[in-house]
Scaffold this active site. Structure first.
Site, PDB file in Angstrom:
ATOM      1  N   SER A   7       3.174 -49.794  34.451  1.00  0.00           N
ATOM      2  CA  SER A   7       2.975 -48.461  33.902  1.00  0.00           C
ATOM      3  C   SER A   7       1.868 -47.769  34.683  1.00  0.00           C
ATOM      4  O   SER A   7       0.701 -48.165  34.623  1.00  0.00           O
ATOM      5  CB  SER A   7       2.597 -48.552  32.420  1.00  0.00           C
ATOM      6  OG  SER A   7       2.343 -47.272  31.898  1.00  0.00           O
ATOM      7  N   HIS A  32       7.013 -47.320  35.777  1.00  0.00           N
ATOM      8  CA  HIS A  32       7.173 -46.677  34.474  1.00  0.00           C
ATOM      9  C   HIS A  32       6.191 -45.519  34.378  1.00  0.00           C
ATOM     10  O   HIS A  32       4.981 -45.693  34.580  1.00  0.00           O
ATOM     11  CB  HIS A  32       6.900 -47.706  33.369  1.00  0.00           C
ATOM     12  CG  HIS A  32       7.135 -47.196  31.987  1.00  0.00           C
ATOM     13  ND1 HIS A  32       8.390 -47.143  31.418  1.00  0.00           N
ATOM     14  CD2 HIS A  32       6.272 -46.728  31.052  1.00  0.00           C
ATOM     15  CE1 HIS A  32       8.284 -46.661  30.178  1.00  0.00           C
ATOM     16  NE2 HIS A  32       7.016 -46.407  29.940  1.00  0.00           N
ATOM     17  N   ASP A  34       4.772 -42.559  31.890  1.00  0.00           N
ATOM     18  CA  ASP A  34       4.664 -42.032  30.531  1.00  0.00           C
ATOM     19  C   ASP A  34       4.298 -40.557  30.586  1.00  0.00           C
ATOM     20  O   ASP A  34       3.232 -40.190  31.088  1.00  0.00           O
ATOM     21  CB  ASP A  34       3.581 -42.786  29.758  1.00  0.00           C
ATOM     22  CG  ASP A  34       4.009 -44.192  29.394  1.00  0.00           C
ATOM     23  OD1 ASP A  34       5.123 -44.353  28.864  1.00  0.00           O
ATOM     24  OD2 ASP A  34       3.237 -45.133  29.638  1.00  0.00           O
ATOM     25  N   MET A  36       3.380 -37.420  28.320  1.00  0.00           N
ATOM     26  CA  MET A  36       2.915 -37.073  26.974  1.00  0.00           C
ATOM     27  C   MET A  36       2.538 -35.593  26.929  1.00  0.00           C
ATOM     28  O   MET A  36       1.950 -35.077  27.886  1.00  0.00           O
ATOM     29  CB  MET A  36       1.701 -37.917  26.593  1.00  0.00           C
ATOM     30  CG  MET A  36       1.860 -39.400  26.794  1.00  0.00           C
ATOM     31  SD  MET A  36       0.329 -40.268  26.340  1.00  0.00           S
ATOM     32  CE  MET A  36       0.641 -41.874  27.086  1.00  0.00           C
ATOM     33  N   HIS A  65       9.414 -42.126  30.692  1.00  0.00           N
ATOM     34  CA  HIS A  65       9.423 -42.233  29.232  1.00  0.00           C
ATOM     35  C   HIS A  65       8.839 -40.938  28.674  1.00  0.00           C
ATOM     36  O   HIS A  65       7.642 -40.684  28.808  1.00  0.00           O
ATOM     37  CB  HIS A  65       8.586 -43.443  28.797  1.00  0.00           C
ATOM     38  CG  HIS A  65       8.399 -43.562  27.327  1.00  0.00           C
ATOM     39  ND1 HIS A  65       7.399 -44.336  26.770  1.00  0.00           N
ATOM     40  CD2 HIS A  65       9.072 -43.020  26.269  1.00  0.00           C
ATOM     41  CE1 HIS A  65       7.468 -44.255  25.461  1.00  0.00           C
ATOM     42  NE2 HIS A  65       8.468 -43.451  25.131  1.00  0.00           N
ATOM     43  N   MET A  67       7.445 -38.866  25.942  1.00  0.00           N
ATOM     44  CA  MET A  67       6.825 -38.821  24.625  1.00  0.00           C
ATOM     45  C   MET A  67       6.481 -37.362  24.347  1.00  0.00           C
ATOM     46  O   MET A  67       5.311 -36.971  24.265  1.00  0.00           O
ATOM     47  CB  MET A  67       5.588 -39.716  24.582  1.00  0.00           C
ATOM     48  CG  MET A  67       5.920 -41.180  24.600  1.00  0.00           C
ATOM     49  SD  MET A  67       4.455 -42.236  24.572  1.00  0.00           S
ATOM     50  CE  MET A  67       4.247 -42.516  26.330  1.00  0.00           C
ATOM     51  N   MET A 136       9.346 -49.862  21.521  1.00  0.00           N
ATOM     52  CA  MET A 136       7.894 -49.739  21.546  1.00  0.00           C
ATOM     53  C   MET A 136       7.294 -50.828  20.657  1.00  0.00           C
ATOM     54  O   MET A 136       7.618 -50.920  19.471  1.00  0.00           O
ATOM     55  CB  MET A 136       7.459 -48.360  21.043  1.00  0.00           C
ATOM     56  CG  MET A 136       7.907 -47.202  21.918  1.00  0.00           C
ATOM     57  SD  MET A 136       7.258 -47.308  23.608  1.00  0.00           S
ATOM     58  CE  MET A 136       5.477 -47.267  23.301  1.00  0.00           C
ATOM     59  N   GLY A 141       1.428 -43.466  22.754  1.00  0.00           N
ATOM     60  CA  GLY A 141       0.407 -42.463  23.019  1.00  0.00           C
ATOM     61  C   GLY A 141      -0.938 -43.000  23.452  1.00  0.00           C
ATOM     62  O   GLY A 141      -1.774 -42.249  23.938  1.00  0.00           O
ATOM     63  N   GLY A 143      -2.965 -46.465  25.458  1.00  0.00           N
ATOM     64  CA  GLY A 143      -2.883 -47.733  26.156  1.00  0.00           C
ATOM     65  C   GLY A 143      -3.796 -48.772  25.543  1.00  0.00           C
ATOM     66  O   GLY A 143      -4.683 -48.478  24.737  1.00  0.00           O
ATOM     67  N   GLY A 144      -3.571 -50.036  25.925  1.00  0.00           N
ATOM     68  CA  GLY A 144      -4.463 -51.115  25.534  1.00  0.00           C
ATOM     69  C   GLY A 144      -4.353 -51.565  24.097  1.00  0.00           C
ATOM     70  O   GLY A 144      -5.256 -52.243  23.588  1.00  0.00           O
ATOM     71  N   ASP A 174       7.886 -52.138  25.700  1.00  0.00           N
ATOM     72  CA  ASP A 174       6.668 -51.503  26.200  1.00  0.00           C
ATOM     73  C   ASP A 174       5.591 -51.572  25.125  1.00  0.00           C
ATOM     74  O   ASP A 174       5.808 -51.141  23.995  1.00  0.00           O
ATOM     75  CB  ASP A 174       6.971 -50.045  26.556  1.00  0.00           C
ATOM     76  CG  ASP A 174       5.758 -49.297  27.101  1.00  0.00           C
ATOM     77  OD1 ASP A 174       4.728 -49.938  27.377  1.00  0.00           O
ATOM     78  OD2 ASP A 174       5.853 -48.070  27.253  1.00  0.00           O
TER      79      ASP A 174
END
Length: 214
Positions: A7, A32, A34, A36, A65, A67, A136, A141, A143-144, A174
């Site tokens: 990602s 990947h 993301d 947002m 992806h 979002m 998911m 929205g 990370g970590g 993910d």
């Protein structure tokens, strides 16, 4: 074989081109991305100029992806950038079947993302035609986050439905993916593993990618 999708949101953006090349050399299969919008999820990530730069630099497929609300607005632009895969959230559109077809007609693989609380029943009617499903295993929205164990049930159920009906979709996972959770996802039937912080913070990217595929 399981494919590994770093990602890029977890990469060092001051060295993005270098890290793309290094992660490809380490054996990554797909990148990947993301996207947002600050509305469907609280955070904002990167927009089209960054996606375009990544598409010019990367030599492996790109998985976007979305979002975002109104995911329909981006499809033609992503197709023009050579994006290979696009997933959207079932809650983000009133016309998921039409959007799935639009993505596919634009030459890309179409996927639907399921949040931890979203049941498989919401997309069961789309399973014969969908190219992949993104499970998911954290709330989208941020990370970590820690892997949500109960989401593995969806992976196993979708794998069983696929085998029983001869469907061709792939299962992507993910959120909180490391060596331990990657193994559990593979055993449940996952084909594609997205990993951000774990991969980019590993001291040896090649070894981390190799272990994730085993």
């Amino acid at each position: 074989m399981t494919k590994v999708l770093p990602s890029l949101l977890a990469s060092d953006f001051t060295k993005l081109g270098h890290e793309i090349g290094a992660m490809e050399a380490a054996g990554a299969d797909i990148f990947h991305l993301d996207i947002m919008d600050g509305q469907f999820v609280p955070n904002i990530s990167y927009g089209m100029p960054v996606v375009e730069a990544i598409s010019r630099t990367a030599s492996i497929p790109l998985d976007v992806h979305l979002m975002t609300l109104d995911p329909e607005q981006f499809i033609e632009e992503f197709s023009g950038l050579g994006i290979d895969m696009v997933s959207f959230h079932i809650e983000a559109t009133n016309h998921p079947h039409r959007l799935m077809q639009r993505i596919q007609q634009s030459g890309m693989k179409a996927g639907i993302a399921l949040n931890p609380h979203t049941p498989i029943e919401h997309i069961r009617h789309l399973l014969p035609e969908i190219d992949f499903i993104l499970i998911m295993t954290v709330n989208p929205g941020f990370g970590g986050q820690k892997f949500i164990d109960t989401c593995l049930d969806k992976v196993g159920e979708l794998d069983a439905v696929r085998r029983e009906n001869g469907y061709g979709y792939e299962i992507e996972v993910d959120g909180g993916i490391n060596q331990e959770t990657a193994e559990r996802c593979r055993e449940a039937g996952a084909d594609l593993l997205v990993s951000g912080s774990h991969l980019f913070k590993s001291p040896d990217w090649q070894e981390a990618v190799r272990k994730m595929k085993q």
